[in-house]
Design a protein around this motif. Structure first.
Motif, PDB file in Angstrom:
ATOM      1  N   LEU A   8       8.691  -7.843   6.640  1.00  0.00           N
ATOM      2  CA  LEU A   8       7.397  -7.672   7.326  1.00  0.00           C
ATOM      3  C   LEU A   8       7.509  -6.978   8.674  1.00  0.00           C
ATOM      4  N   LYS A   9       8.734  -6.631   9.084  1.00  0.00           N
ATOM      5  CA  LYS A   9       8.904  -5.991  10.413  1.00  0.00           C
ATOM      6  C   LYS A   9       7.948  -4.823  10.635  1.00  0.00           C
ATOM      7  N   PRO A  10       7.740  -3.939   9.617  1.00  0.00           N
ATOM      8  CA  PRO A  10       6.838  -2.800   9.839  1.00  0.00           C
ATOM      9  C   PRO A  10       5.398  -3.207  10.166  1.00  0.00           C
ATOM     10  N   LEU A  11       5.036  -4.496   9.864  1.00  0.00           N
ATOM     11  CA  LEU A  11       3.662  -4.964  10.113  1.00  0.00           C
ATOM     12  C   LEU A  11       3.564  -5.893  11.319  1.00  0.00           C
ATOM     13  N   ALA A  39     -10.397 -10.903  14.541  1.00  0.00           N
ATOM     14  CA  ALA A  39      -9.496 -10.628  13.420  1.00  0.00           C
ATOM     15  C   ALA A  39      -8.215 -11.392  13.667  1.00  0.00           C
ATOM     16  N   GLU A  40      -7.562 -11.831  12.600  1.00  0.00           N
ATOM     17  CA  GLU A  40      -6.241 -12.433  12.769  1.00  0.00           C
ATOM     18  C   GLU A  40      -5.331 -12.092  11.611  1.00  0.00           C
ATOM     19  N   PHE A  41      -4.048 -12.040  11.921  1.00  0.00           N
ATOM     20  CA  PHE A  41      -3.002 -11.661  10.958  1.00  0.00           C
ATOM     21  C   PHE A  41      -1.813 -12.576  11.203  1.00  0.00           C
ATOM     22  N   PHE A  42      -1.443 -13.390  10.204  1.00  0.00           N
ATOM     23  CA  PHE A  42      -0.286 -14.274  10.358  1.00  0.00           C
ATOM     24  C   PHE A  42       0.579 -14.253   9.118  1.00  0.00           C
ATOM     25  N   PRO A  43       1.901 -14.134   9.294  1.00  0.00           N
ATOM     26  CA  PRO A  43       2.796 -14.198   8.142  1.00  0.00           C
ATOM     27  C   PRO A  43       2.708 -15.573   7.483  1.00  0.00           C
ATOM     28  N   PRO A  48       7.103 -12.444   2.038  1.00  0.00           N
ATOM     29  CA  PRO A  48       6.849 -11.086   2.532  1.00  0.00           C
ATOM     30  C   PRO A  48       5.368 -10.724   2.451  1.00  0.00           C
ATOM     31  N   ASN A  49       4.514 -11.605   2.930  1.00  0.00           N
ATOM     32  CA  ASN A  49       3.091 -11.295   2.981  1.00  0.00           C
ATOM     33  C   ASN A  49       2.399 -12.005   4.134  1.00  0.00           C
ATOM     34  N   LYS A  75       5.920  -4.034  -0.045  1.00  0.00           N
ATOM     35  CA  LYS A  75       6.999  -3.884  -1.019  1.00  0.00           C
ATOM     36  C   LYS A  75       8.294  -3.927  -0.218  1.00  0.00           C
ATOM     37  N   PRO A  76       9.083  -5.019  -0.387  1.00  0.00           N
ATOM     38  CA  PRO A  76      10.223  -5.220   0.512  1.00  0.00           C
ATOM     39  C   PRO A  76      11.133  -3.997   0.587  1.00  0.00           C
ATOM     40  N   GLY A  77      11.523  -3.676   1.809  1.00  0.00           N
ATOM     41  CA  GLY A  77      12.415  -2.546   2.032  1.00  0.00           C
ATOM     42  C   GLY A  77      11.715  -1.207   2.116  1.00  0.00           C
ATOM     43  N   THR A  78      10.385  -1.205   2.012  1.00  0.00           N
ATOM     44  CA  THR A  78       9.614   0.050   2.080  1.00  0.00           C
ATOM     45  C   THR A  78       8.499  -0.092   3.119  1.00  0.00           C
ATOM     46  N   ASN A  79       7.733   1.003   3.303  1.00  0.00           N
ATOM     47  CA  ASN A  79       6.531   0.959   4.146  1.00  0.00           C
ATOM     48  C   ASN A  79       5.266   0.900   3.290  1.00  0.00           C
TER      49      ASN A  79
END
Ligand code: HEM
Length: 161
Positions: A8-11, A39-43, A48-49, A75-79
């Motif tokens: 999730l690093k890219p996000l 708005a909120e965004f939490f792992p 990986p979501n 998609k793990p390992g991708t953007n």
């Protein structure tokens, strides 16, 4: 600091809560309007979501307006990312696209789902961009309906809270 899946690093620039006092809504078939929104965004733990919410209210009465809630998968390992979203007016919409630096853009990949008793016009497609600049987050949403070609519906800039 929250621990989350490396995929999730890219996000991670999205994580947390955001608020705006001035959203701008328009569409060729309706009157322009304004709204306030959080708005909120939490792992979700180490998965990986991400769980997300957009909660809008009327700028004067503060009455709830639109609600969208769902999940962002990567998609793990991708953007490559996917928004899996549900709207309180009876629409479900899956959008896919790419995240790059502090910006992402996605578009509907399937037909947009709706209840048998939704109001017309039927939504055919949506697009979304989210872009962070310092502690501001811009959200722009485009929409195509059976009556109207792809056109901007929403534009808002949130501040980090
Ligand atoms: C109108 C869809 C988000 C407020 C509409 C219409 C559609 C629609 C299909 C009717 C357009 C027409 O008559 O041609 C969506 C979708 C959204 C979204 C797919 C998100 C993905 C929002 C948000 C707000 C909002 C966040 C408020 C904060 C309105 C208003 C109208 C409208 C006030 C006009 C009044 C009405 O027809 O009920 N939207 N909308 N919408 N939308 Fe949205």
């Amino acid at each position: 600091d929250v621990k989350y899946n490396d995929a999730l690093k890219p996000l991670s620039w999205l994580f947390g809560k955001w608020r705006s006092e001035k959203g701008m809504g328009k569409y060729p078939t309706i009157e322009d309007f304004t709204y306030i929104e959080e708005a909120e965004f939490f792992p979700i733990g180490m998965q990986p979501n991400v769980e997300y919410k957009f909660y809008s209210c009327h700028p004067n009465t503060k009455a709830p307006m639109h609600r969208e809630t769902g999940f962002i998968k990567i998609k793990p390992g991708t953007n490559h990312i996917a928004f899996v979203g549900a709207h309180n007016f009876g629409v479900v919409d899956m959008q896919e696209g790419e995240v790059k630096d502090q910006e992402l853009s996605v578009i509907s990949t399937q037909s947009v789902g709706r209840t048998s008793f939704n109001k017309d016009p039927e939504v055919k497609k949506t697009t979304r961009t989210l872009k962070r600049t310092n502690d501001q987050l811009e959200h722009v949403l485009g929409m195509e309906t059976v009556k109207t070609a792809l056109t901007e519906h929403l534009r808002i800039t949130f501040n980090k809270i």
